[in-house]
Design a protein around this motif. Structure first.
Motif, mmCIF file in Angstrom:
data_model
loop_
_atom_site.group_PDB
_atom_site.id
_atom_site.type_symbol
_atom_site.label_atom_id
_atom_site.label_comp_id
_atom_site.label_asym_id
_atom_site.label_seq_id
_atom_site.Cartn_x
_atom_site.Cartn_y
_atom_site.Cartn_z
ATOM 1 N N VAL A 266 7.777 14.227 7.173
ATOM 2 C CA VAL A 266 7.056 13.000 6.102
ATOM 3 C C VAL A 266 5.830 12.652 6.314
ATOM 4 O O VAL A 266 5.049 13.280 7.642
ATOM 5 C CB VAL A 266 7.974 12.439 5.736
ATOM 6 N N GLU A 268 3.599 9.805 7.476
ATOM 7 C CA GLU A 268 3.575 8.387 7.448
ATOM 8 C C GLU A 268 2.983 7.462 6.718
ATOM 9 O O GLU A 268 1.719 7.803 5.868
ATOM 10 C CB GLU A 268 1.929 8.061 8.519
ATOM 11 N N SER A 270 5.707 6.860 4.422
ATOM 12 C CA SER A 270 6.884 7.479 3.210
ATOM 13 C C SER A 270 8.338 6.417 3.744
ATOM 14 O O SER A 270 8.359 5.988 4.346
ATOM 15 C CB SER A 270 7.087 9.361 3.108
ATOM 16 N N SER A 271 8.665 7.081 2.575
ATOM 17 C CA SER A 271 10.220 6.750 2.764
ATOM 18 C C SER A 271 11.291 7.377 2.300
ATOM 19 O O SER A 271 10.987 8.226 2.069
ATOM 20 C CB SER A 271 10.974 5.094 1.466
ATOM 21 N N LEU A 272 12.095 7.011 3.397
ATOM 22 C CA LEU A 272 13.116 7.684 3.923
ATOM 23 C C LEU A 272 14.239 7.863 4.482
ATOM 24 O O LEU A 272 14.334 7.136 4.531
ATOM 25 C CB LEU A 272 12.436 9.038 5.490
ATOM 26 N N ASN A 306 8.570 2.663 5.773
ATOM 27 C CA ASN A 306 7.420 2.494 5.902
ATOM 28 C C ASN A 306 7.710 3.532 7.287
ATOM 29 O O ASN A 306 7.485 2.668 8.757
ATOM 30 C CB ASN A 306 6.978 1.354 5.719
ATOM 31 N N SER A 338 -1.528 10.043 8.135
ATOM 32 C CA SER A 338 -2.449 10.171 7.368
ATOM 33 C C SER A 338 -3.803 10.123 7.486
ATOM 34 O O SER A 338 -4.492 8.740 7.556
ATOM 35 C CB SER A 338 -2.349 9.158 6.669
ATOM 36 N N THR A 394 -1.137 11.864 1.690
ATOM 37 C CA THR A 394 -0.696 10.060 1.638
ATOM 38 C C THR A 394 0.275 10.342 0.885
ATOM 39 O O THR A 394 1.226 11.417 0.379
ATOM 40 C CB THR A 394 -1.914 9.330 0.259
ATOM 41 N N ALA A 395 1.678 9.076 1.028
ATOM 42 C CA ALA A 395 2.652 9.165 0.555
ATOM 43 C C ALA A 395 2.623 7.687 -1.033
ATOM 44 O O ALA A 395 1.703 6.939 -0.741
ATOM 45 C CB ALA A 395 3.496 8.170 1.147
ATOM 46 N N VAL A 398 2.406 3.829 -1.074
ATOM 47 C CA VAL A 398 1.584 2.789 0.121
ATOM 48 C C VAL A 398 0.336 2.651 0.016
ATOM 49 O O VAL A 398 -0.597 3.675 -0.582
ATOM 50 C CB VAL A 398 2.543 3.716 1.822
ATOM 51 N N THR A 457 1.491 12.640 -3.044
ATOM 52 C CA THR A 457 0.864 13.348 -1.780
ATOM 53 C C THR A 457 -0.416 13.663 -1.277
ATOM 54 O O THR A 457 -0.524 14.255 0.004
ATOM 55 C CB THR A 457 2.191 14.347 -1.772
#
Length: 571
Positions: A266, A268, A270-272, A306, A338, A394-395, A398, A457
């Motif tokens: 993922v 940096e 992002s949500s997981l 995050n 990122s 990118t996420a 965010v 993204t």
């Protein structure tokens, strides 16, 4: 109703073909090497290597709506391993059933018989039974038939129980006479004789201990049939050739994982969600990061809202109850920053797309903000039309902070203009930054920042030279960075401020002297106190990964009355 049930006549062919209609290649056989399964005679299809086209049929009285069972023995006389195929058709006012049965020899013995059955429900007062030889070969083997009969169904009882744990839900593939297909042990069902029934027991059952809040996982071990070991597979079958008693045996054991946590790569910020599933969900969970327990991560899901670079590593979960414990397979989380490729232009334009009047050059004799190379727009009095861009990961959702050093090399005090465009799914931001020269051929640098929220993204960052003059002045760029801005944190920019108080001010101390302090790097400051859980997490993260930030930190052993949370600002 049929006044008297008779079924087929001369089913063992002791009276030759009496009662039967025949066609194609078949004959009555009674001497060696043939060995009838019942009586002294049988029917041999395609004997003597003849074409496999024999047909044998008989019509018998039936009662519409009544269920019957056709039973017969299909056999083979073979001197090779080829198979023979017998099609069985039942028809009344319509086709009731059509099914093929396949047989081949077992080992080297030439003779083999298999007992077969087929249930059907009549739809007219007369039903026609037809046997067809549909084999693909007849070389050195014959298809055999004997002991044909029609029976009214005999009800057989199937008792399903469990041991080691009570009240186990068991699914039965075929409904019984009452339409039931499942139950909770112990229960009983009724089937016609000759039916094959498939039973499915759960892989595990959780038992709760009253008033203690404990749970025990009981694992399936085996099926017992009439008290004898039958099958170690929880999905098992039994033929109703008599009353049957099936018992599912369970023993305490660790939970059974049905879905392992999956690793991921993922960006940096992002949500997981890491997820694990077990057959018995009422168990305890303890997630671990690089072998260290994560405080508060005690459910089947572990959410990282995050994702930070420091959270890349190996995750697993310890699952257990009083029956035992088991550790999941490891899930590797890879976190990509990122960030820009070749952010300081030390590798010239690698990773960047450039057009117009823009070039990479050394900053000598002046110092560059990062490394030794910088980007110069409109150098040598060229037209101010340079464009420089790069796409970064990118996420969505965010917030990011774009930082860069903007400079001017000037022999005058004119203004240079640099436009920043940020584009994802839509245009996220567009802003023009200005900086005046200080003359004398000197370079002036100024750190600039622009915050934005990603909507895809990938985000395209574009620098455009929008200066109105390039005479004896150049626009410069260096040290482009991108950082995730965490919710709850405020950016403290680099700069100079006065620390302390002067005499006469409230709370002034005798040994206190007001003085200027310069912060060379920006940083993030959390606006509220942190919890003990957050402090423990920070201690663990900084103890193991502080070097990855390229910073040096001195950590207290416990939270201060108003503790700080630090994140690298990268400036």
């Amino acid at each position: 109703m049929v006044s008297a049930f008779s079924g087929v006549s001369n089913g063992s062919f002791e009276s030759g073909y009496a009662g039967w209609s025949t066609a194609g290649n078949q004959s009555i056989a009674s001497v060696a090497p043939y060995a009838p399964s019942d009586g002294t005679k049988l029917v041999a299809f395609n004997n003597g290597n003849k074409s496999p086209n024999g047909v044998l049929s008989q019509t018998f009285a039936t009662d519409p709506g009544q269920t019957y069972t056709l039973l017969f023995d299909v056999g083979i006389l073979a001197y090779n391993d080829s198979e023979q195929r017998l099609r069985v058709e039942l028809s009344g006012s319509s086709t009731i059933s059509s099914r093929e049965f396949v047989i081949s020899r077992l080992g080297v013995a030439p003779n083999r018989w298999l007992a077969k059955s087929l249930s059907f429900t009549a739809d007219s007062p007369a039903t026609k039974l037809t046997f067809k030889d549909v084999s693909s070969t007849s070389a050195n083997l014959d298809l055999l038939l004997d002991h044909v009969r029609i029976e009214l169904p005999v009800a057989r009882n199937l008792a399903v129980a469990s041991s080691g744990v009570e009240s186990v839900p068991v699914t039965v593939a075929a409904p019984d006479g009452s339409g039931l297909v499942h139950g909770v042990t112990a229960f009983s069902l009724t089937y016609d004789q000759g039916r094959t029934i498939v039973l499915t027991a759960p892989a595990s059952v959780t038992t709760h201990i009253p008033y203690k809040g404990y749970a025990v996982t009981n694992r399936f071990v085996k099926w017992l049939r009439n008290g004898v070991d039958h099958d170690s597979n929880r999905i098992s079958q039994v033929m109703m050739d008599g009353d049957q008693s099936m018992n599912a045996v369970f023993e305490p054991g660790p939970p059974i994982i049905t879905e392992q946590p999956a690793g991921a790569t993922v960006v940096e910020g992002s949500s997981l969600i890491l997820h694990v599933a077990v057959f018995s969900p009422d168990t305890g969970y303890r997630w671990r990061f690089n072998g260290v327990e994560i405080p508060g991560a005690y459910s089947a899901n572990y959410t990282i809202s995050n994702v930070r670079l420091s959270q890349g590593g190996t995750y697993d979960v310890l699952i257990g109850d009083l029956g035992g414990s088991v550790v999941s397979a490891p899930a590797v989380l890879t976190v990509r920053a990122s960030s820009f490729e070749n952010a300081g232009f030390e590798s010239n334009f690698d990773g960047w797309t450039a057009s117009g009047n823009v070039r990479v050059q050394t900053a000598a004799p002046n110092q560059a903000p990062e490394g030794i190379r910088i980007v110069a727009f409109n150098a040598g009095n060229s037209a101010p039309n340079g464009v420089l861009s790069q796409t970064v990961a990118t996420a969505p959702g965010v917030r990011y902070l774009l930082s860069f050093d903007m400079g001017v090399l000037a022999y005058n005090t004119n203004e240079q203009r640099l436009q920043i465009d940020l584009t994802g799914g839509d245009l996220l931001a567009s802003r023009v930054f200005t900086l005046n020269g200080i003359g004398g051929g000197a370079i002036r640098w100024q750190s600039q920042r622009l915050s934005f929220v990603a909507d895809s993204t990938a985000t395209v960052v574009t620098f455009r030279d929008k200066s109105t003059t390039s005479n004896s002045i150049d626009l410069l760029l260096d040290n482009v960075r991108l950082a995730v801005t965490t919710s709850g944190f405020s950016l403290i920019p680099a700069g100079t401020f006065e620390m302390g108080s002067n005499p006469g001010e409230t709370a002034h101390q005798p040994n206190e002297v007001a003085h200027l302090v310069t912060i060379s790097n920006s940083f993030y400051f959390h606006s509220t106190e942190i919890t003990w859980t957050e402090w423990k997490i920070m201690r663990r993260v900084t103890d193991t990964t502080i070097s990855a930030w390229g910073k040096t930190a001195i950590l207290a052993t416990r939270p201060a009355p108003i503790p700080l949370r630090w994140l690298p600002g990268g400036m």
